[in-house]
Design a protein around this motif. Sequence first.
Motif, PDB file in Angstrom:
ATOM      1  N   MET A   1      81.370  94.420  21.052  1.00  0.00           N
ATOM      2  CA  MET A   1      80.976  93.495  22.243  1.00  0.00           C
ATOM      3  C   MET A   1      80.596  93.069  22.880  1.00  0.00           C
ATOM      4  N   THR A   2      79.386  93.011  23.530  1.00  0.00           N
ATOM      5  CA  THR A   2      79.016  92.244  25.149  1.00  0.00           C
ATOM      6  C   THR A   2      79.665  91.346  25.323  1.00  0.00           C
ATOM      7  N   SER A   3      79.764  90.896  26.264  1.00  0.00           N
ATOM      8  CA  SER A   3      80.548  90.088  26.945  1.00  0.00           C
ATOM      9  C   SER A   3      79.910  88.624  26.713  1.00  0.00           C
ATOM     10  N   THR A   4      78.333  88.651  26.414  1.00  0.00           N
ATOM     11  CA  THR A   4      76.980  87.641  26.856  1.00  0.00           C
ATOM     12  C   THR A   4      77.773  87.515  24.520  1.00  0.00           C
ATOM     13  N   THR A   5      77.383  87.949  24.783  1.00  0.00           N
ATOM     14  CA  THR A   5      77.621  87.872  23.073  1.00  0.00           C
ATOM     15  C   THR A   5      79.361  87.573  22.686  1.00  0.00           C
ATOM     16  N   GLU A   6      79.597  87.583  23.261  1.00  0.00           N
ATOM     17  CA  GLU A   6      81.048  86.748  22.765  1.00  0.00           C
ATOM     18  C   GLU A   6      81.048  85.455  22.973  1.00  0.00           C
ATOM     19  N   LEU A   7      80.805  85.214  24.425  1.00  0.00           N
ATOM     20  CA  LEU A   7      80.724  84.376  25.482  1.00  0.00           C
ATOM     21  C   LEU A   7      79.488  83.395  24.070  1.00  0.00           C
ATOM     22  N   LYS A   8      78.508  83.724  23.636  1.00  0.00           N
ATOM     23  CA  LYS A   8      77.912  82.923  22.240  1.00  0.00           C
ATOM     24  C   LYS A   8      78.425  82.992  21.070  1.00  0.00           C
ATOM     25  N   ASN A   9      78.263  83.921  21.128  1.00  0.00           N
ATOM     26  CA  ASN A   9      79.717  83.110  19.210  1.00  0.00           C
ATOM     27  C   ASN A   9      80.950  82.180  19.438  1.00  0.00           C
ATOM     28  N   SER A  10      81.296  82.826  20.680  1.00  0.00           N
ATOM     29  CA  SER A  10      82.426  81.371  20.692  1.00  0.00           C
ATOM     30  C   SER A  10      81.840  79.925  21.107  1.00  0.00           C
ATOM     31  N   ILE A  11      80.940  79.548  22.328  1.00  0.00           N
ATOM     32  CA  ILE A  11      80.507  78.587  22.168  1.00  0.00           C
ATOM     33  C   ILE A  11      79.668  78.086  20.533  1.00  0.00           C
ATOM     34  N   GLN A  12      78.807  78.619  19.999  1.00  0.00           N
ATOM     35  CA  GLN A  12      78.684  78.533  18.304  1.00  0.00           C
ATOM     36  C   GLN A  12      79.400  78.069  17.531  1.00  0.00           C
ATOM     37  N   MET A  13      80.389  78.659  17.546  1.00  0.00           N
ATOM     38  CA  MET A  13      81.618  78.977  16.857  1.00  0.00           C
ATOM     39  C   MET A  13      82.524  77.345  17.148  1.00  0.00           C
ATOM     40  N   LYS A  14      82.695  77.146  18.441  1.00  0.00           N
ATOM     41  CA  LYS A  14      83.392  75.277  19.193  1.00  0.00           C
ATOM     42  C   LYS A  14      82.005  74.667  18.831  1.00  0.00           C
ATOM     43  N   LEU A  15      81.091  74.444  18.683  1.00  0.00           N
ATOM     44  CA  LEU A  15      80.219  73.901  18.730  1.00  0.00           C
ATOM     45  C   LEU A  15      79.969  73.244  17.294  1.00  0.00           C
ATOM     46  N   GLU A  16      80.466  73.880  16.441  1.00  0.00           N
ATOM     47  CA  GLU A  16      80.156  74.011  14.822  1.00  0.00           C
ATOM     48  C   GLU A  16      81.645  73.076  14.476  1.00  0.00           C
ATOM     49  N   GLN A  17      82.722  73.955  15.162  1.00  0.00           N
ATOM     50  CA  GLN A  17      84.003  73.457  14.967  1.00  0.00           C
ATOM     51  C   GLN A  17      83.793  71.480  15.516  1.00  0.00           C
ATOM     52  N   THR A  18      83.855  71.139  15.954  1.00  0.00           N
ATOM     53  CA  THR A  18      83.577  70.070  16.775  1.00  0.00           C
ATOM     54  C   THR A  18      82.445  69.253  16.116  1.00  0.00           C
ATOM     55  N   GLY A  19      81.448  69.459  15.198  1.00  0.00           N
ATOM     56  CA  GLY A  19      80.448  68.603  14.903  1.00  0.00           C
ATOM     57  C   GLY A  19      79.792  68.534  16.345  1.00  0.00           C
ATOM     58  N   GLU A  20      79.007  69.101  16.945  1.00  0.00           N
ATOM     59  CA  GLU A  20      78.273  68.943  18.273  1.00  0.00           C
ATOM     60  C   GLU A  20      77.688  69.684  17.749  1.00  0.00           C
ATOM     61  N   TYR A  21      77.439  70.928  17.004  1.00  0.00           N
ATOM     62  CA  TYR A  21      76.286  71.535  16.351  1.00  0.00           C
ATOM     63  C   TYR A  21      75.374  70.587  15.633  1.00  0.00           C
ATOM     64  N   ASP A  22      75.771  69.975  14.650  1.00  0.00           N
ATOM     65  CA  ASP A  22      75.380  68.956  13.420  1.00  0.00           C
ATOM     66  C   ASP A  22      74.383  68.156  14.739  1.00  0.00           C
ATOM     67  N   ARG A  23      75.386  66.708  15.546  1.00  0.00           N
ATOM     68  CA  ARG A  23      74.293  66.285  16.466  1.00  0.00           C
ATOM     69  C   ARG A  23      73.804  66.852  17.448  1.00  0.00           C
ATOM     70  N   LEU A  24      73.608  68.028  17.845  1.00  0.00           N
ATOM     71  CA  LEU A  24      72.344  67.974  18.879  1.00  0.00           C
ATOM     72  C   LEU A  24      71.450  69.034  17.395  1.00  0.00           C
ATOM     73  N   LYS A  25      71.834  69.180  16.451  1.00  0.00           N
ATOM     74  CA  LYS A  25      70.272  69.298  15.518  1.00  0.00           C
ATOM     75  C   LYS A  25      69.593  68.371  14.778  1.00  0.00           C
ATOM     76  N   GLU A  26      70.647  67.403  15.451  1.00  0.00           N
ATOM     77  CA  GLU A  26      69.970  65.934  14.596  1.00  0.00           C
ATOM     78  C   GLU A  26      69.197  65.325  15.979  1.00  0.00           C
ATOM     79  N   HIS A  27      69.527  65.138  16.758  1.00  0.00           N
ATOM     80  CA  HIS A  27      69.081  64.773  18.141  1.00  0.00           C
ATOM     81  C   HIS A  27      67.723  65.499  18.419  1.00  0.00           C
ATOM     82  N   LEU A  28      67.512  67.080  18.339  1.00  0.00           N
ATOM     83  CA  LEU A  28      66.533  68.234  18.132  1.00  0.00           C
ATOM     84  C   LEU A  28      65.310  68.273  17.283  1.00  0.00           C
ATOM     85  N   ARG A  29      65.805  66.531  16.132  1.00  0.00           N
ATOM     86  CA  ARG A  29      64.939  67.127  15.128  1.00  0.00           C
ATOM     87  C   ARG A  29      64.624  65.755  15.596  1.00  0.00           C
TER      88      ARG A  29
END
Length: 94
Positions: A1-29
Amino acid sequence: MTSTTELKNSIQMKLEQTGEYDRLKEHLRQKLIDCGWRDRLKEHTMELIRSKGDTTMTVEQLTQEIIPRGRGTVPDEIKQELLQRIRRFAEQQS
């Protein structure tokens, strides 16, 4: 896995764990509704169904036709704002 992919996956995981993913999704909607994007895409979808016939198109075929248009018509301002919010989140997590 490349470092870019690892970084993206890490950010995605943190977004989901903190609930920020859902907040961003609602904001975008809400932003997409406010700018009329959702209504325009809905009208485009209805035109496709009327022109091709609702009995001949499968959901998969309809989705394949709508997704590229939907992604391509999201206003650049909204994309930039979302990207900025993700960057700020990533910086705060570092």
